[in-house]
Write a protein that holds these residues in place. Structure first.
Motif, PDB file in Angstrom:
ATOM      1  N   SER A  90       4.818   2.373   7.494  1.00 33.64           N
ATOM      2  CA  SER A  90       4.169   1.122   7.918  1.00 33.64           C
ATOM      3  C   SER A  90       4.593   0.779   9.343  1.00 33.64           C
ATOM      4  O   SER A  90       3.766   0.381  10.177  1.00 33.64           O
ATOM      5  CB  SER A  90       4.546  -0.018   6.971  1.00 33.64           C
ATOM      6  OG  SER A  90       4.328   0.361   5.645  1.00 33.64           O
TER       7      SER A  90
ATOM      8  N   GLY B 167     -10.308   8.533  -2.317  1.00 36.29           N
ATOM      9  CA  GLY B 167     -10.221   7.365  -1.441  1.00 36.29           C
ATOM     10  C   GLY B 167      -9.034   7.494  -0.504  1.00 36.29           C
ATOM     11  O   GLY B 167      -7.902   7.662  -0.951  1.00 36.29           O
ATOM     12  N   LEU B 168      -9.331   7.440   0.816  1.00 32.62           N
ATOM     13  CA  LEU B 168      -8.229   7.586   1.785  1.00 32.62           C
ATOM     14  C   LEU B 168      -8.080   6.375   2.711  1.00 32.62           C
ATOM     15  O   LEU B 168      -7.228   6.384   3.600  1.00 32.62           O
ATOM     16  CB  LEU B 168      -8.410   8.866   2.620  1.00 32.62           C
ATOM     17  CG  LEU B 168      -8.313  10.201   1.862  1.00 32.62           C
ATOM     18  CD1 LEU B 168      -8.318  11.385   2.843  1.00 32.62           C
ATOM     19  CD2 LEU B 168      -7.064  10.279   0.981  1.00 32.62           C
TER      20      LEU B 168
ATOM     21  N   GLY C  92       0.842  -1.199   0.000  1.00 35.24           N
ATOM     22  CA  GLY C  92       0.000   0.000   0.000  1.00 35.24           C
ATOM     23  C   GLY C  92       0.866   1.234   0.000  1.00 35.24           C
ATOM     24  O   GLY C  92       1.941   1.249  -0.595  1.00 35.24           O
ATOM     25  N   GLY C  93       0.415   2.270   0.693  1.00 34.96           N
ATOM     26  CA  GLY C  93       1.198   3.502   0.788  1.00 34.96           C
ATOM     27  C   GLY C  93       0.988   4.425  -0.395  1.00 34.96           C
ATOM     28  O   GLY C  93       0.079   4.234  -1.209  1.00 34.96           O
ATOM     29  N   SER C  94       1.869   5.412  -0.483  1.00 35.50           N
ATOM     30  CA  SER C  94       1.683   6.455  -1.503  1.00 35.50           C
ATOM     31  C   SER C  94       2.777   6.490  -2.561  1.00 35.50           C
ATOM     32  O   SER C  94       2.664   7.214  -3.531  1.00 35.50           O
ATOM     33  CB  SER C  94       1.615   7.823  -0.813  1.00 35.50           C
ATOM     34  OG  SER C  94       2.806   8.048  -0.094  1.00 35.50           O
TER      35      SER C  94
ATOM     36  N   GLY D 278       9.155  -0.415   6.060  1.00 35.70           N
ATOM     37  CA  GLY D 278       8.835   0.927   5.608  1.00 35.70           C
ATOM     38  C   GLY D 278       8.592   1.880   6.754  1.00 35.70           C
ATOM     39  O   GLY D 278       7.980   1.499   7.766  1.00 35.70           O
TER      40      GLY D 278
ATOM     41  N   ASN E 284       4.230  -3.875   3.246  1.00 34.70           N
ATOM     42  CA  ASN E 284       4.811  -2.547   3.054  1.00 34.70           C
ATOM     43  C   ASN E 284       3.763  -1.570   2.539  1.00 34.70           C
ATOM     44  O   ASN E 284       3.184  -1.782   1.484  1.00 34.70           O
ATOM     45  CB  ASN E 284       5.990  -2.582   2.081  1.00 34.70           C
ATOM     46  CG  ASN E 284       6.448  -1.169   1.735  1.00 34.70           C
ATOM     47  OD1 ASN E 284       6.468  -0.807   0.571  1.00 34.70           O
ATOM     48  ND2 ASN E 284       6.757  -0.377   2.726  1.00 34.70           N
TER      49      ASN E 284
ATOM     50  N   GLY F 122      -4.071   1.203   0.228  1.00 35.17           N
ATOM     51  CA  GLY F 122      -3.437   2.522   0.198  1.00 35.17           C
ATOM     52  C   GLY F 122      -3.654   3.247  -1.121  1.00 35.17           C
ATOM     53  O   GLY F 122      -4.611   3.007  -1.860  1.00 35.17           O
TER      54      GLY F 122
ATOM     55  N   MET G  48      -2.604   1.007   4.615  1.00 34.42           N
ATOM     56  CA  MET G  48      -3.836   0.805   3.823  1.00 34.42           C
ATOM     57  C   MET G  48      -4.564   2.116   3.541  1.00 34.42           C
ATOM     58  O   MET G  48      -5.449   2.176   2.694  1.00 34.42           O
ATOM     59  CB  MET G  48      -4.785  -0.144   4.571  1.00 34.42           C
ATOM     60  CG  MET G  48      -4.257  -1.556   4.742  1.00 34.42           C
ATOM     61  SD  MET G  48      -4.070  -2.402   3.162  1.00 34.42           S
ATOM     62  CE  MET G  48      -2.347  -2.139   2.797  1.00 34.42           C
ATOM     63  N   GLY G  49      -4.211   3.148   4.331  1.00 36.17           N
ATOM     64  CA  GLY G  49      -4.869   4.438   4.147  1.00 36.17           C
ATOM     65  C   GLY G  49      -4.043   5.533   4.792  1.00 36.17           C
ATOM     66  O   GLY G  49      -2.920   5.297   5.251  1.00 36.17           O
ATOM     67  N   VAL G  50      -4.625   6.728   4.823  1.00 31.97           N
ATOM     68  CA  VAL G  50      -3.927   7.863   5.431  1.00 31.97           C
ATOM     69  C   VAL G  50      -4.105   7.740   6.946  1.00 31.97           C
ATOM     70  O   VAL G  50      -4.938   8.406   7.563  1.00 31.97           O
ATOM     71  CB  VAL G  50      -4.465   9.197   4.855  1.00 31.97           C
ATOM     72  CG1 VAL G  50      -3.710  10.388   5.445  1.00 31.97           C
ATOM     73  CG2 VAL G  50      -4.311   9.199   3.326  1.00 31.97           C
ATOM     74  N   PHE G  51      -3.309   6.848   7.529  1.00 32.34           N
ATOM     75  CA  PHE G  51      -3.505   6.481   8.938  1.00 32.34           C
ATOM     76  C   PHE G  51      -3.138   7.621   9.886  1.00 32.34           C
ATOM     77  O   PHE G  51      -3.481   7.599  11.060  1.00 32.34           O
ATOM     78  CB  PHE G  51      -2.667   5.232   9.275  1.00 32.34           C
ATOM     79  CG  PHE G  51      -1.192   5.518   9.378  1.00 32.34           C
ATOM     80  CD1 PHE G  51      -0.423   5.649   8.239  1.00 32.34           C
ATOM     81  CD2 PHE G  51      -0.585   5.708  10.615  1.00 32.34           C
ATOM     82  CE1 PHE G  51       0.930   5.950   8.319  1.00 32.34           C
ATOM     83  CE2 PHE G  51       0.760   5.999  10.709  1.00 32.34           C
ATOM     84  CZ  PHE G  51       1.514   6.131   9.552  1.00 32.34           C
ATOM     85  N   GLU G  52      -2.440   8.626   9.344  1.00 30.52           N
ATOM     86  CA  GLU G  52      -2.086   9.784  10.175  1.00 30.52           C
ATOM     87  C   GLU G  52      -3.352  10.537  10.602  1.00 30.52           C
ATOM     88  O   GLU G  52      -3.345  11.240  11.615  1.00 30.52           O
ATOM     89  CB  GLU G  52      -1.164  10.742   9.400  1.00 30.52           C
ATOM     90  CG  GLU G  52       0.201  10.167   9.024  1.00 30.52           C
ATOM     91  CD  GLU G  52       0.219   9.503   7.644  1.00 30.52           C
ATOM     92  OE1 GLU G  52      -0.865   9.110   7.154  1.00 30.52           O
ATOM     93  OE2 GLU G  52       1.303   9.370   7.064  1.00 30.52           O
TER      94      GLU G  52
ATOM     95  N   GLY H 131      11.142  -0.144   3.535  1.00 26.80           N
ATOM     96  CA  GLY H 131       9.984  -0.677   2.806  1.00 26.80           C
ATOM     97  C   GLY H 131      10.383  -1.024   1.389  1.00 26.80           C
ATOM     98  O   GLY H 131      10.372  -2.198   0.993  1.00 26.80           O
TER      99      GLY H 131
ATOM    100  N   PHE I 252      -5.931   2.953  -6.694  1.00 22.79           N
ATOM    101  CA  PHE I 252      -6.775   3.739  -7.609  1.00 22.79           C
ATOM    102  C   PHE I 252      -6.276   3.671  -9.052  1.00 22.79           C
ATOM    103  O   PHE I 252      -7.064   3.786  -9.987  1.00 22.79           O
ATOM    104  CB  PHE I 252      -6.902   5.173  -7.081  1.00 22.79           C
ATOM    105  CG  PHE I 252      -7.425   5.172  -5.667  1.00 22.79           C
ATOM    106  CD1 PHE I 252      -8.767   4.918  -5.420  1.00 22.79           C
ATOM    107  CD2 PHE I 252      -6.564   5.318  -4.584  1.00 22.79           C
ATOM    108  CE1 PHE I 252      -9.245   4.842  -4.109  1.00 22.79           C
ATOM    109  CE2 PHE I 252      -7.034   5.250  -3.283  1.00 22.79           C
ATOM    110  CZ  PHE I 252      -8.372   5.004  -3.039  1.00 22.79           C
TER     111      PHE I 252
HETATM  112  N1  LIG Z   1      -5.294   6.337  -0.297  1.00 21.90           N
HETATM  113  C1  LIG Z   1      -4.222   7.082  -0.043  1.00 21.90           C
HETATM  114  N2  LIG Z   1      -4.057   8.293  -0.629  1.00 21.90           N
HETATM  115  C2  LIG Z   1      -2.983   9.047  -0.360  1.00 21.90           C
HETATM  116  N3  LIG Z   1      -2.008   8.699   0.491  1.00 21.90           N
HETATM  117  C3  LIG Z   1      -2.113   7.515   1.097  1.00 21.90           C
HETATM  118  C4  LIG Z   1      -3.208   6.652   0.869  1.00 21.90           C
HETATM  119  N4  LIG Z   1      -3.037   5.549   1.622  1.00 21.90           N
HETATM  120  C5  LIG Z   1      -1.891   5.717   2.298  1.00 21.90           C
HETATM  121  N5  LIG Z   1      -1.327   6.891   2.004  1.00 21.90           N
HETATM  122  C6  LIG Z   1      -0.097   7.480   2.567  1.00 21.90           C
HETATM  123  O1  LIG Z   1       1.009   6.674   2.256  1.00 21.90           O
HETATM  124  C7  LIG Z   1       2.061   7.101   3.104  1.00 21.90           C
HETATM  125  C8  LIG Z   1       3.053   6.003   3.286  1.00 21.90           C
HETATM  126  O2  LIG Z   1       3.488   5.557   2.013  1.00 21.90           O
HETATM  127  P1  LIG Z   1       4.896   4.864   1.773  1.00 21.90           P
HETATM  128  O3  LIG Z   1       5.988   5.840   1.980  1.00 21.90           O
HETATM  129  O4  LIG Z   1       4.787   4.233   0.421  1.00 21.90           O
HETATM  130  O5  LIG Z   1       4.943   3.765   2.903  1.00 21.90           O
HETATM  131  P2  LIG Z   1       6.209   3.254   3.761  1.00 21.90           P
HETATM  132  O6  LIG Z   1       6.868   4.472   4.365  1.00 21.90           O
HETATM  133  O7  LIG Z   1       5.635   2.345   4.779  1.00 21.90           O
HETATM  134  O8  LIG Z   1       7.097   2.581   2.771  1.00 21.90           O
HETATM  135  C9  LIG Z   1       1.397   7.533   4.401  1.00 21.90           C
HETATM  136  O9  LIG Z   1       1.863   8.806   4.740  1.00 21.90           O
HETATM  137  C10 LIG Z   1      -0.081   7.508   4.084  1.00 21.90           C
HETATM  138  O10 LIG Z   1      -0.754   8.658   4.534  1.00 21.90           O
END
Ligand SMILES: Nc1ncnc2c1ncn2[C@@H]1O[C@H](COP(=O)(O)OP(=O)(O)O)[C@@H](O)[C@H]1O
Ligand SMILES: O=C(OP(=O)(O)O)[C@H](O)COP(=O)(O)O
Length: 554
Positions: A440, A377-378, A279-281, A437, A401, A304, A404-408, A460, A308
């Motif tokens: 994560s 979608g967040l 997931g993630g961004s 990550g 890694n 995450g 799943m969403g904007v957990f902040e 990650g 989309f």
């Molecule tokens: N649907 C979403 N839209 C935008 N940002 C998202 C979404 N889902 C998760 N995120 C963001 O992804 C970020 C983490 O992404 P990433 O850096 O790829 O993960 P990691 O640091 O675990 O490798 C978080 O700050 C989270 O807010």
């Protein structure tokens, strides 16, 4: 279906270039199955050269016993080689008064007030820094933070100084730059056993371009180089790869070794079914990884910001959600490939949408096929959580890694927290759970379940690239360790297959924070990887990480 992952690229074993193999079986030897203590004839000098003696004398003796028992009982011939030189191989004599350029990954999450919301990466960097300080080195500590375009105050490393100083028990000095005359002056005034934190290396665009002149400037500050930045080891940047051309020796730090030690073992022979959750961004850097993951895993769950692009590729409307337009074709082909490979690729069936990217946004749960214009979608929705949990219940190894969403934002943290709790529950049932990550790990820490996971990785993208089988430029660039002959002659173990021995200490043995890289207590494993892994005619024993030995018998 995915075949078992080849160790090529995970492993630092240079000769392991096999491309096909069968799944491995794992035999664990109990201590009593080792040779008798009378076979402990390894001399301290050999142990030191093996790199074990300094870190853990007991472990060193255990290793020696095992090595000896293979040699004596089976006539194995062996060459011990530390594939990459370790900071643990550098003694006080090597380090006292020396200026050490230490690249760490201190890319920690900060809130709007510049408070550190998760300090895992700082804690993980401490053992190597402490080792250098104790041995009288002058530590020039370097890291990036975020992805700044030029000098950007909100990406300064200044907020890290108090926590670093607290953990190290000394006042860390901070430079306002990473190169230049002011930095040189500060370096010149450093006493032995002190730490100078350079400013964010990514304030220079030359860092990410791996510009040789820039690398030379960074290198000119120091006498030798230690890379402990596992989270950035998949980047060939000036401070991770370029500097190694100008600093000798260039060696691996304890965290880098520990991460490789765990991850190489866990993902090269995963217990199956093996699932990945992505997931993630960082969609553009991670979507490419999915293709390789389809070769390794049985189940792939996507969440995450990743999802989309896949929805849009299927013709669904995604409102103002995060989408990588230039990856739409790739997303389509990945869906087809998953089908062809028989990998269960699960996309969330429902999502939590928001009318703006903010903690106080209005939100609602909708089917993934019904995201209205102007909404984004967040998070993944409750039905998706149920489906994901069901799929995860069938697994034996999970690598996760990307949240799943904007957990902040609390409103959009439910999916991430549900997955974290599920993995914690499964860890308690013996499933191997690997979380990688910065964000994560922060999410898992936030839920309070980090300590029960099998391994918390500080990288990650780096751990995913390892899983892909890619070689990490930050690791490749380091100096090779000197091979050490164990026992010349002999005719092999008489076992008709390649063997890998793996020996790992618990995290506590190294004084490493428990949340980072926990592992089983010292034990020896024999992994038979089948005929496909035959390395060649000679028996070779390799150390791939601080406390890991690989014995390959031909
Ligand atoms: N649907 C979403 N839209 C935008 N940002 C998202 C979404 N889902 C998760 N995120 C963001 O992804 C970020 C983490 O992404 P990433 O850096 O790829 O993960 P990691 O640091 O675990 O490798 C978080 O700050 C989270 O807010
Ligand atoms: O946070 C990091 O990677 P991760 O989010 O994949 O764990 C590392 O610090 C690397 O950062 P980068 O992906 O900006 O090179």
């Amino acid at each position: 279906m995915a075949s078992a992952a080849t160790p090529t690229g995970f492993s630092l074993l240079r000769q392991s270039t096999t491309t096909s193999r069968t799944r491995s079986s794992l035999l664990q030897l109990s201590p009593s199955s080792s040779s008798s203590s009378s076979s402990l004839s390894f001399r301290p000098a050999t142990l030191r050269r093996l790199g074990f003696a300094a870190a853990d004398p007991l472990l060193a003796l255990t290793v020696a016993a095992r090595v000896r028992s293979f040699g004596a009982g089976n006539g194995a011939r062996g060459v011990v080689s530390m594939a990459k030189k370790s900071v643990g191989d550098l003694s006080g004599a090597d380090l006292k008064g020396k200026k050490v350029f230490l690249r760490a990954d201190l890319n920690v999450p900060l809130d709007d007030n510049q408070n550190i919301t998760d300090d895992t990466r700082i804690r993980a960097a401490v053992p190597t820094i402490q080792y250098l300080i104790k041995n009288g080195a002058k530590v020039i500590l370097s890291s990036h933070l975020g992805r700044p375009k030029g000098v950007t105050p909100k990406f300064s490393l200044a907020p890290l100084v108090p926590r670093l100083s607290e953990l190290l028990g000394i006042q860390v000095v901070k430079a306002d730059d990473s190169i230049g005359p002011e930095v040189e002056k500060l370096v010149a005034s450093l006493p032995d056993g002190s730490v100078l934190l350079l400013e964010n290396v990514r304030f220079y665009k030359e860092e990410e371009k791996n510009d040789p002149e820039h690398a030379k400037k960074l290198a000119s500050l120091a006498d030798l180089y230690v890379n402990d930045a596992f989270g950035t080891a998949h980047r060939a940047h000036a401070s991770t790869e370029g500097v190694t051309k100008y600093l000798k020796p260039s060696v691996a730090g304890f965290l880098l070794q520990k991460e490789l030690d765990y991850l190489v073992g866990a993902v090269s022979n995963p217990k199956r079914p093996f699932a990945a959750i992505v997931g993630g961004s960082k969609v553009s850097s991670k979507i490419g990884v999915i293709e390789s993951l389809l070769e390794k895993v049985d189940i792939l769950l996507l969440g995450g910001g990743m999802i989309f692009t896949f929805y849009k590729a299927q013709g669904l409307s995604v409102g103002s959600s995060l989408v990588e337009e230039d990856k739409l074709n790739l997303a389509t082909s990945l869906l087809e490939k998953a089908k062809a490979k028989g990998v269960s690729l699960l996309l969330p069936s429902d999502v939590v949408i928001a009318d703006k990217f903010a903690p106080d946004a209005n939100s609602q749960v909708v089917p993934a096929s019904a995201i209205p214009d102007g909404w984004m979608g967040l998070d993944i929705g409750p039905d998706s959580v149920k489906t994901f949990n069901k799929a995860l219940d069938t697994t034996k190894t999970i690598i996760w890694n990307g949240p799943m969403g904007v957990f902040e934002f609390d409103k959009f943290a439910v999916g991430t927290e549900a997955v974290a709790k599920k993995l914690a529950e499964l860890s308690g049932k013996g499933v191997t759970t690997i979380i990688g990550g910065g964000d994560s790990v922060a999410a898992v820490e936030k839920v309070g379940v980090a300590s029960v996971m099998s391994h918390i990785s500080t990288g990650g993208g780096a751990s995913l690239e390892l899983l892909e089988g890619k070689e990490l430029p930050g690791v490749l660039a380091l100096n090779e360790a000197t091979p050490v002959a164990v026992r010349p002659g002999g005719s092999g173990l008489g076992i008709p297959m390649g063997l890998h021995t793996r020996l790992s200490p618990s995290s506590e043995d190294e004084g490493t924070p428990k949340a980072v890289g926990s592992h089983s207590s010292p034990s020896l494993h024999l992994c038979s990887n089948g005929p496909g892994d035959f390395p060649g005619p000679s028996s070779r024993l390799y150390r791939t990480a601080a406390h890991s030995l690989h014995l390959v018998v031909g």
